[in-house]
Design an enzyme around this catalytic site. Structure first.
Site, PDB file in Angstrom:
ATOM      1  N   GLY A  14       0.779  -1.235   0.000  1.00 22.80           N
ATOM      2  CA  GLY A  14       0.000   0.000   0.000  1.00 22.80           C
ATOM      3  C   GLY A  14       0.810   1.284   0.000  1.00 22.80           C
ATOM      4  CG  ASN A  16       1.215   3.271  -5.767  1.00 21.99           C
ATOM      5  OD1 ASN A  16       1.549   4.295  -6.353  1.00 21.99           O
ATOM      6  ND2 ASN A  16       1.819   2.110  -5.977  1.00 21.99           N
ATOM      7  CG  HIS A 112       0.854  -1.384 -15.683  1.00 21.33           C
ATOM      8  ND1 HIS A 112       0.607  -2.683 -15.269  1.00 21.33           N
ATOM      9  CD2 HIS A 112       1.882  -1.450 -16.554  1.00 21.33           C
ATOM     10  CE1 HIS A 112       1.444  -3.497 -15.897  1.00 21.33           C
ATOM     11  NE2 HIS A 112       2.227  -2.775 -16.680  1.00 21.33           N
ATOM     12  CG  ASP A 153      -2.506  -3.616 -17.506  1.00 20.58           C
ATOM     13  OD1 ASP A 153      -3.064  -3.141 -16.500  1.00 20.58           O
ATOM     14  OD2 ASP A 153      -1.593  -4.461 -17.444  1.00 20.58           O
ATOM     15  CB  ALA A 182       6.852   7.137 -12.304  1.00 25.69           C
TER      16      ALA A 182
HETATM   17  C1  GRF Z   1       2.972  -1.015  -7.626  1.00 27.27           C
HETATM   18  O1  GRF Z   1       4.168  -1.158  -8.321  1.00 27.27           O
HETATM   19  C2  GRF Z   1       1.835  -0.851  -8.592  1.00 27.27           C
HETATM   20  O2  GRF Z   1       2.157  -0.141  -9.729  1.00 27.27           O
HETATM   21  C3  GRF Z   1       1.552  -2.264  -8.940  1.00 27.27           C
HETATM   22  O3  GRF Z   1       1.730  -3.003  -7.725  1.00 27.27           O
HETATM   23  C4  GRF Z   1       2.620  -2.287  -6.870  1.00 27.27           C
HETATM   24  C5  GRF Z   1       1.894  -2.031  -5.582  1.00 27.27           C
HETATM   25  O4  GRF Z   1       2.667  -1.463  -4.596  1.00 27.27           O
HETATM   26  N1  GRF Z   1       0.305  -2.425  -9.617  1.00 27.27           N
HETATM   27  P1  GRF Z   1       2.031  -0.856  -3.274  1.00 27.27           P
HETATM   28  O5  GRF Z   1       1.137  -1.914  -2.653  1.00 27.27           O
HETATM   29  O6  GRF Z   1       1.261   0.373  -3.634  1.00 27.27           O
HETATM   30  O7  GRF Z   1       3.206  -0.564  -2.400  1.00 27.27           O
END
Ligand code: GRF
Length: 202
Positions: A14, A16, A112, A153, A182
């Site tokens: 998590g 992101n 992605h 995607d 990014a």
């Molecule tokens: C990220 O690289 C995202 O782009 C991909 O899975 C990963 C998740 O990471 N779809 P997090 O759980 O947000 O740390």
């Protein structure tokens, strides 16, 4: 003006989700608010992050719902119960059916970790994406935020950012750089952009 109610769906760490919460705290998402975090893994660290912020959480995992369709119905139910207006897949590994996706046109985002249309589609997730990037020897990779449609995607692209691939990169090192330079940048920006549109359409 009421804020757009956002659900973030996560399967793992998590980071992101954290980037979105940090942006929200910094006042960078004035048109939206994360009100729910859903995971398909009960142990996902993302759930702990949500709890720390007092955000409601829900688990729709394989243990409770072994059937994919059943699991999806549970996710749909929790979205409705919480009045969710925008769904963000942030490292969410379950693929939801076309029926689910059609319920939320231009209201589901995904991040992605490559520059779509390169290194995307079925089987390209997590470290596998970065392994493929290194194996092909491209010099630039990056991340993409796109709307989710029934094509894996394949939905319209909202934001992309390029990241340099370096000589000594391992998949792990590259993954971290793509996240830092990014993903954590463009995802919160895209979330605000869509919330602003949805708020104006209300
Ligand atoms: C990220 O690289 C995202 O782009 C991909 O899975 C990963 C998740 O990471 N779809 P997090 O759980 O947000 O740390």
């Amino acid at each position: 003006m009421s804020k757009i109610r956002i659900a973030v769906l996560c399967s793992g760490g998590g980071t992101n989700l954290q980037a979105i919460l940090n942006a929200e705290e910094a006042g960078l998402i004035p048109h939206g608010e994360v009100t729910l975090v859903v995971s398909d893994h009960a142990e996902a660290y993302a759930l702990k992050r949500a709890a720390r912020y007092g955000i409601a959480t829900a688990v729709c995992d394989r243990k409770e719902y072994p059937e994919a369709r059943e699991r999806e119905r549970a996710i749909a139910r929790v979205m409705k119960e919480n009045g969710i207006e925008l769904i963000v897949f942030a490292g969410f590994l379950s693929i939801l059916s076309a029926d689910f996706v059609k319920e939320y046109p231009r209201r589901i985002l995904n991040i992605h970790p490559s520059l779509i249309p390169s290194f995307c589609g079925k089987g390209f997730y997590g470290l596998r994406v970065h392994e493929a990037v290194l194996a092909r020897g491209v010099k630039v990779t990056g991340a993409t935020v796109h709307y989710v449609t029934e094509v894996c995607d394949g939905g319209p692209i909202l934001a992309q950012k390029a990241v340099e691939v370096r000589q000594d990169d391992t998949p792990e090192i590259l993954q971290k750089r793509v996240m830092r330079e990014a993903e954590w940048v463009i995802l919160p920006e895209a979330v605000e952009c869509v919330c602003k549109r949805l708020a104006e359409e209300k």
